[in-house]
Design a protein around this motif. Structure first.
Motif, short mmCIF file in Angstrom:
data_model
loop_
_atom_site.label_atom_id
_atom_site.label_comp_id
_atom_site.label_asym_id
_atom_site.label_seq_id
_atom_site.Cartn_x
_atom_site.Cartn_y
_atom_site.Cartn_z
N PRO A 45 -15.77 -19.84 4.71
CA PRO A 45 -17.16 -18.47 4.73
C PRO A 45 -17.01 -17.26 5.01
CG PRO A 45 -17.41 -20.09 7.07
CD PRO A 45 -15.74 -20.20 5.75
N ASP A 46 -17.80 -16.54 3.47
CA ASP A 46 -17.33 -15.21 2.96
C ASP A 46 -17.64 -14.80 4.11
OD1 ASP A 46 -18.33 -16.25 0.34
OD2 ASP A 46 -20.78 -16.19 0.61
N GLN A 47 -17.96 -14.91 5.44
CA GLN A 47 -18.01 -13.63 7.08
C GLN A 47 -16.47 -14.11 7.23
OE1 GLN A 47 -20.49 -15.11 10.26
NE2 GLN A 47 -19.72 -12.94 10.43
N TYR A 48 -15.58 -14.58 6.60
CA TYR A 48 -14.86 -14.62 7.56
C TYR A 48 -13.41 -14.23 6.74
CZ TYR A 48 -9.37 -16.52 8.54
OH TYR A 48 -8.74 -15.76 8.93
N ALA A 49 -14.07 -14.41 5.22
CA ALA A 49 -12.94 -13.74 4.37
C ALA A 49 -13.39 -12.36 4.11
CB ALA A 49 -13.46 -14.49 2.60
N LEU A 50 -14.41 -11.54 4.38
CA LEU A 50 -14.07 -10.45 4.97
C LEU A 50 -13.97 -9.76 5.73
CD1 LEU A 50 -18.10 -10.49 3.51
CD2 LEU A 50 -16.26 -9.02 2.27
N GLU A 51 -13.94 -10.58 7.40
CA GLU A 51 -13.30 -10.53 8.08
C GLU A 51 -11.92 -9.86 7.55
OE1 GLU A 51 -12.74 -8.83 12.24
OE2 GLU A 51 -14.34 -8.53 10.83
N ALA A 52 -10.98 -10.94 7.21
CA ALA A 52 -9.88 -11.21 6.98
C ALA A 52 -9.31 -10.23 6.11
CB ALA A 52 -9.54 -12.33 6.60
N TYR A 53 -10.21 -9.84 5.13
CA TYR A 53 -10.06 -8.19 4.44
C TYR A 53 -9.73 -7.18 5.31
CZ TYR A 53 -11.54 -4.87 1.20
OH TYR A 53 -11.33 -3.55 0.45
N GLN A 54 -10.76 -6.84 5.74
CA GLN A 54 -11.12 -5.90 6.78
C GLN A 54 -10.00 -6.20 7.41
OE1 GLN A 54 -12.77 -3.17 7.43
NE2 GLN A 54 -11.80 -2.49 8.98
N ARG A 55 -9.32 -7.00 8.39
CA ARG A 55 -7.90 -6.92 9.01
C ARG A 55 -6.35 -7.03 8.48
NH1 ARG A 55 -8.99 -11.97 10.87
NH2 ARG A 55 -7.42 -12.66 10.06
N GLN A 56 -6.92 -7.51 7.27
CA GLN A 56 -5.13 -7.52 6.40
C GLN A 56 -5.00 -5.74 5.30
OE1 GLN A 56 -5.32 -12.07 6.35
NE2 GLN A 56 -4.07 -11.38 5.14
N VAL A 57 -6.48 -5.56 4.78
CA VAL A 57 -6.35 -5.26 3.83
C VAL A 57 -7.36 -3.37 4.71
CG1 VAL A 57 -6.30 -4.13 1.66
CG2 VAL A 57 -6.36 -6.96 2.77
N HIS A 58 -7.85 -3.31 4.48
CA HIS A 58 -9.05 -2.19 4.58
C HIS A 58 -9.18 -1.87 5.94
CE1 HIS A 58 -13.39 -0.65 4.82
NE2 HIS A 58 -13.12 -0.21 3.88
N GLY A 59 -8.80 -1.98 6.59
CA GLY A 59 -8.57 -1.56 8.19
C GLY A 59 -7.31 -1.38 8.61
N ARG A 60 -6.59 -0.82 7.69
CA ARG A 60 -5.16 -0.54 8.02
C ARG A 60 -4.62 0.71 7.30
NH1 ARG A 60 -0.62 -5.41 6.32
NH2 ARG A 60 -1.68 -6.27 8.43
N LYS A 61 -4.41 1.66 8.24
CA LYS A 61 -3.70 2.81 7.41
C LYS A 61 -2.83 2.96 5.87
CE LYS A 61 -3.76 5.53 11.72
NZ LYS A 61 -2.67 5.65 13.02
N ARG A 62 -4.12 3.85 5.34
CA ARG A 62 -2.90 4.04 3.59
C ARG A 62 -2.21 5.23 3.87
NH1 ARG A 62 -7.78 0.48 4.20
NH2 ARG A 62 -8.39 2.28 2.00
N ASP A 63 -1.75 5.74 2.60
CA ASP A 63 -1.34 7.21 1.68
C ASP A 63 -2.77 7.39 0.78
OD1 ASP A 63 0.63 7.16 3.35
OD2 ASP A 63 1.90 6.03 1.88
N LYS A 64 -3.40 6.18 0.50
CA LYS A 64 -4.18 5.88 -0.97
C LYS A 64 -5.42 5.58 -0.29
CE LYS A 64 -0.81 5.88 -4.17
NZ LYS A 64 0.30 5.01 -5.74
N PRO A 65 -6.79 5.21 -1.61
CA PRO A 65 -7.94 4.88 -1.79
C PRO A 65 -7.26 3.76 -2.14
CG PRO A 65 -7.71 7.22 -2.85
CD PRO A 65 -6.81 7.19 -2.08
N LEU A 66 -8.73 2.35 -1.68
CA LEU A 66 -8.45 1.25 -2.17
C LEU A 66 -9.73 1.08 -3.23
CD1 LEU A 66 -6.76 -1.00 -1.01
CD2 LEU A 66 -8.76 -1.87 0.20
N MET A 67 -8.24 0.19 -3.83
CA MET A 67 -9.68 0.26 -4.55
C MET A 67 -9.96 -2.01 -5.34
SD MET A 67 -9.94 -2.26 -7.53
CE MET A 67 -9.17 -2.81 -8.37
N SER A 68 -11.04 -2.81 -4.43
CA SER A 68 -10.56 -4.37 -4.35
C SER A 68 -11.11 -4.49 -4.87
CB SER A 68 -10.77 -4.37 -2.57
OG SER A 68 -9.90 -3.76 -2.04
N GLU A 69 -11.21 -5.78 -5.68
CA GLU A 69 -11.51 -6.94 -6.24
C GLU A 69 -11.38 -7.88 -5.94
OE1 GLU A 69 -12.02 -10.11 -10.27
OE2 GLU A 69 -10.45 -8.55 -9.83
N ILE A 70 -13.51 -8.56 -4.90
CA ILE A 70 -13.35 -9.40 -3.70
C ILE A 70 -14.07 -10.22 -4.92
CG2 ILE A 70 -14.45 -9.97 -2.13
CD1 ILE A 70 -13.78 -7.13 -1.12
#
Length: 576
Positions: A399-424
């Motif tokens: 489901p899309d909801q799960y894919a977006l939550e996984a994106y948040q957990r594995q990518v978007h929600g993590r601390k980074r040195d740079k901003p993020l550009m994502s293609e979903i």
């Protein structure tokens, strides 16, 4: 002595002496002459109907009307004349060749029907064979491997039977014409006279011309497509080498978006019909209005317009690549050319600056994806890398909801040195729209097991796929689900620096969107920072997530350059 020998000759010797043949047991044909005669005539009629039906078979399902088969085919008249003029062996060779050729044209017409119904375009004899493998995979994912294997076997058998029967029919009819040469000659002359008269006078039956050159016209059309495809490859290679931003330094690309987390999201089959078709739009429009209000409450605002997609009904990757490359990619050949080129993609532009980390979230990808390099993505998460342990929803792996939550957990929600550009790429609105997931509490998503009872209780693909009315209904629900999942994710996890661009990749299949539907898809840009939307004020897009009916319509291939220009990029063309 000779008399004695003669008298002693046995009855068996007399039987074999040749003076009188042995009695022959009557055959079934001799015993049932009427049945044999009726069978022969039935076979003759069936052969004629098969050939005439093939000669008049249209290449679109919507043209399948009785009036189409009430015409006089010029090809049949010409074929009869040639048959009557040739000696036996050449006649047989011509009949076999014509039978195979007519069988092949029938197969191509059937392929055209399928492609027109699903993709809104005819079958390409050069490029589309590899799509048949994708079709088999789609059936396997949607309805099970057993159904897919059975369908493949059925198609192969159908094609072989069709070729054999068409050839046998042509041979039989050619023999019949020669057997009744005088009558056949008169009939051919009469038919030719009638055909010429109908053609000259423009006579019609229910709006369809009586005089037909249908198969000849379709054969010529197939030849033109092949020629166009061959020429298009060379011409497009020249076009792809020209790039308005090909030599632009990274420092001069999208300077007005520095520091922003950019997200480019494609929603599967999100087309204009979802927003404007009376049978679909009410539910989707409520979702768009509700989501616009909810986002505004969270501080986000949006502007929306229309893009005309390069594809229709399927081949989503053509829509993705057209949007991000700035080139019109409407076939597989062009796609391969671009993927092998150094033409700048919109997503790669962000990586070229050196100021963004780039990532792709591709729940629909289940094998190697070499396109990652063209799109400039440092990391790609496919269907097996998002931690999902729940059930598939037909073709969609999660489901899309799960894919977006996984994106948040594995990518978007993590601390980074740079901003993020994502293609979903979101997939829950992929046909056949059964079963469709439902929204659950975001905190309960876990590994996706929560979706098991939802999937089990959903509709079966086989119950929806052949029903246009239910397909429309379920399609609308799937779009509402995808939009809801995406906008709720933005409400929940978006920040002051989040910029979301989301759009459809193409319209749904013709059975849902309609035979003459446009190729338009909605596109929206959403942000909290008012300067982001102020940069596109001159575009005259509609405020909110629902584009107005008269909002600007651009070709999808124009978006890359317009976007780069709006956010401060400086053109430095490359000319190959």
């Amino acid at each position: 002595m000779s008399e004695t020998l003669a008298e002693s000759t046995s009855p068996e010797a007399e039987a074999t002496s040749g003076d009188s043949p042995p009695a022959r047991k009557p055959s079934w044909r001799d015993a049932h002459p009427t049945a044999v005669r009726n069978t022969r005539w039935a076979l003759n009629v069936l052969a004629a109907l098969l050939v005439l039906g093939a000669l008049l078979l249209p290449n679109k399902i919507t043209y399948l009307h009785p009036r189409e088969f009430a015409r006089i085919p010029a090809e049949a008249i010409l074929g009869a004349a040639v048959t009557l003029a040739l000696p036996r062996r050449p006649r047989l060779a011509v009949a076999v060749t014509a039978g195979v050729g007519l069988g092949v044209m029938t197969v191509l017409n059937l392929l055209d029907m399928g492609f027109n119904d699903y993709l809104g375009r005819p079958f390409n004899l050069v490029l589309d064979w590899e799509l048949l493998d994708d079709a088999q995979s789609y059936v396997a994912d949607s309805m099970g491997r057993a159904v897919a294997v059975g369908a493949v076997i059925g198609v192969i058998v159908l094609v072989l039977v069709l070729l054999v029967l068409m050839t046998l029919a042509m041979v039989r009819l050619s023999g019949l014409l020669v057997l009744h040469r005088r009558t056949a000659t008169r009939g051919t002359l009469l038919a030719a006279t009638v055909w010429v008269t109908c053609s000259a006078l423009g006579l019609q039956v229910l709006g369809t011309p009586l005089a037909s050159e249908h198969t000849a016209a379709l054969t010529a059309l197939q030849a033109k497509r092949v020629l166009y495809t061959v020429r298009d490859e060379a011409e497009f290679q020249k076009v792809a080498r020209v790039d308005a931003f090909g030599n632009t330094p990274g420092s001069q690309l999208v300077p007005d978006l520095r520091g922003k987390d950019m997200i480019f999201t494609f929603i599967e089959s999100y087309g204009r019909s979802a927003v404007e078709d009376p049978a679909i739009a009410p539910g989707v429009d409520r979702t768009l209005d509700t989501s616009t209000a909810a986002l505004a409450k969270a501080g986000f605002h949006a502007k929306s317009g229309w893009l005309t997609s390069a594809t229709y009904g399927g081949s989503s990757w053509l829509g993705h690549s057209t949007t991000l490359s700035g080139l019109w990619i409407d076939n597989q050949q062009r796609y391969r050319t671009v993927m092998a080129s150094d033409h700048l993609s919109l997503t790669k532009a962000f990586r070229k600056t050196g100021d963004w980390d780039t990532v792709g979230v591709m729940p629909g990808v289940q094998k190697g994806w070499p396109e990652q390099e063209y799109y400039g993505l440092d990391k790609v998460y496919n269907a097996f890398q998002l931690g999902y342990r729940g059930p598939k929803f037909s073709w969609s792996t999660m489901p899309d909801q799960y894919a977006l939550e996984a994106y948040q957990r594995q990518v978007h929600g993590r601390k980074r040195d740079k901003p993020l550009m994502s293609e979903i790429i979101l997939t829950s609105s992929h046909q056949p729209w059964a079963p469709i997931p439902k929204m659950v509490d975001w905190d309960d998503l876990g590994d996706g097991s929560v979706f098991k009872p939802i999937q089990k209780a959903g509709n079966k693909a086989s119950d929806i796929i052949a029903d246009p009315t239910r397909s429309k209904q379920e399609y609308g629900k799937s779009i509402s689900y995808s939009v809801t999942a995406l906008t709720q994710w933005l409400e929940r996890y978006g920040t002051d620096d989040t910029v979301l661009v989301f759009l459809g990749d193409h319209q749904p299949i013709a059975r849902v969107s309609g035979e003459n539907a446009s190729r338009d898809v909605p596109i929206s840009i959403v942000a909290k920072d008012p300067d982001v939307l102020a940069k596109i004020a001159s575009w005259n897009w509609t405020d909110g997530l629902k584009p107005a009916h008269d909002a600007p319509v651009w070709k999808m291939s124009s978006f890359r350059d317009r976007f780069l220009t709006a956010y401060g990029s400086t053109p430095h063309p490359s000319k190959g």
